[in-house]
Design a protein around this motif. Structure first.
Motif, mmCIF file in Angstrom:
data_model
loop_
_atom_site.group_PDB
_atom_site.id
_atom_site.type_symbol
_atom_site.label_atom_id
_atom_site.label_comp_id
_atom_site.label_asym_id
_atom_site.label_seq_id
_atom_site.Cartn_x
_atom_site.Cartn_y
_atom_site.Cartn_z
ATOM 1 N N PHE A 131 -12.789 5.380 -7.473
ATOM 2 C CA PHE A 131 -13.516 4.100 -7.696
ATOM 3 C C PHE A 131 -14.331 4.416 -7.617
ATOM 4 N N SER A 132 -15.046 3.904 -8.859
ATOM 5 C CA SER A 132 -16.750 3.877 -8.797
ATOM 6 C C SER A 132 -17.056 2.667 -10.053
ATOM 7 N N LEU A 188 0.479 -1.426 -0.297
ATOM 8 C CA LEU A 188 0.137 -0.078 -0.030
ATOM 9 C C LEU A 188 0.647 1.741 0.131
ATOM 10 N N HIS A 189 1.456 1.269 0.610
ATOM 11 C CA HIS A 189 3.109 2.531 0.978
ATOM 12 C C HIS A 189 3.563 2.958 -1.312
ATOM 13 N N LYS A 197 -6.478 0.628 -10.421
ATOM 14 C CA LYS A 197 -6.407 -0.316 -11.005
ATOM 15 C C LYS A 197 -5.899 -1.838 -9.352
ATOM 16 N N TYR A 198 -5.801 -0.784 -8.601
ATOM 17 C CA TYR A 198 -5.799 -1.779 -7.468
ATOM 18 C C TYR A 198 -7.689 -1.925 -6.686
ATOM 19 N N TYR A 227 -1.063 6.481 -9.755
ATOM 20 C CA TYR A 227 -2.375 6.788 -9.873
ATOM 21 C C TYR A 227 -3.269 5.531 -10.548
ATOM 22 N N SER A 228 -2.617 5.393 -11.806
ATOM 23 C CA SER A 228 -3.146 3.638 -13.067
ATOM 24 C C SER A 228 -3.245 3.161 -11.944
ATOM 25 N N ALA A 229 -2.129 2.773 -11.969
ATOM 26 C CA ALA A 229 -1.681 1.848 -10.723
ATOM 27 C C ALA A 229 -2.967 1.644 -9.487
#
Length: 136
Positions: free
Chosen positions: A67-68, A7-8, A25-26, A20-22
């Motif tokens: 996320f949505s 998470l860090h 996706k997470y 940000y993109s990763a």
């Protein structure tokens, strides 16, 4: 502990488009793994639901929402707004409902950490299953 270190990686998500993109996706992967674990059909969900890019295609990169998702069948929306961990540990949620109750939206505002992640998973599943009480 390994998950905490993972998470860090996302700490500088507001400054790095790849991170940000990763992170987006997470959240998507977490959501669909959660649905699968709970035997909920993931094909019912549109994800992402909200547009988070400008007209030129550049990401807004503000974490609102990170996320949505929307259930086509139940007309339920989930929106997660992620705040920077520099703001401390934040966690709150509420349900926005339209006047005619045709649309319900679960809104979660949080910083990303293991403790919040477990609460988020519980809240999402409770809400999808219709067992969540509003905090307002």
């Amino acid at each position: 502990m390994e998950n905490s270190n993972r998470l860090h990686y996302f700490d500088n998500y507001l400054d790095d488009e790849d991170v940000y993109s990763a992170l987006e996706k997470y959240w998507i992967d977490m959501f669909f793994m959660l649905l699968h674990k709970e035997n909920i059909d993931g094909r019912d969900w549109i994800c992402p639901y909200y547009n988070t890019t400008f007209s030129n295609g550049k990401k807004m990169m503000d974490g609102n929402p990170i996320f949505s998702a929307k259930s086509k069948e139940k007309n339920k929306i989930i929106k997660i707004i992620q705040e920077s961990s520099k703001n401390g540990t934040l966690f709150s949620y509420w349900i926005n409902s339209s006047m005619d109750n045709s649309q319900n939206e679960l809104v979660i505002v949080c910083t990303l950490n293991n403790n919040n992640l477990e609460k988020i998973k519980e809240i999402i599943i409770s809400w999808i299953k219709g067992n969540l009480k509003d905090t307002k």
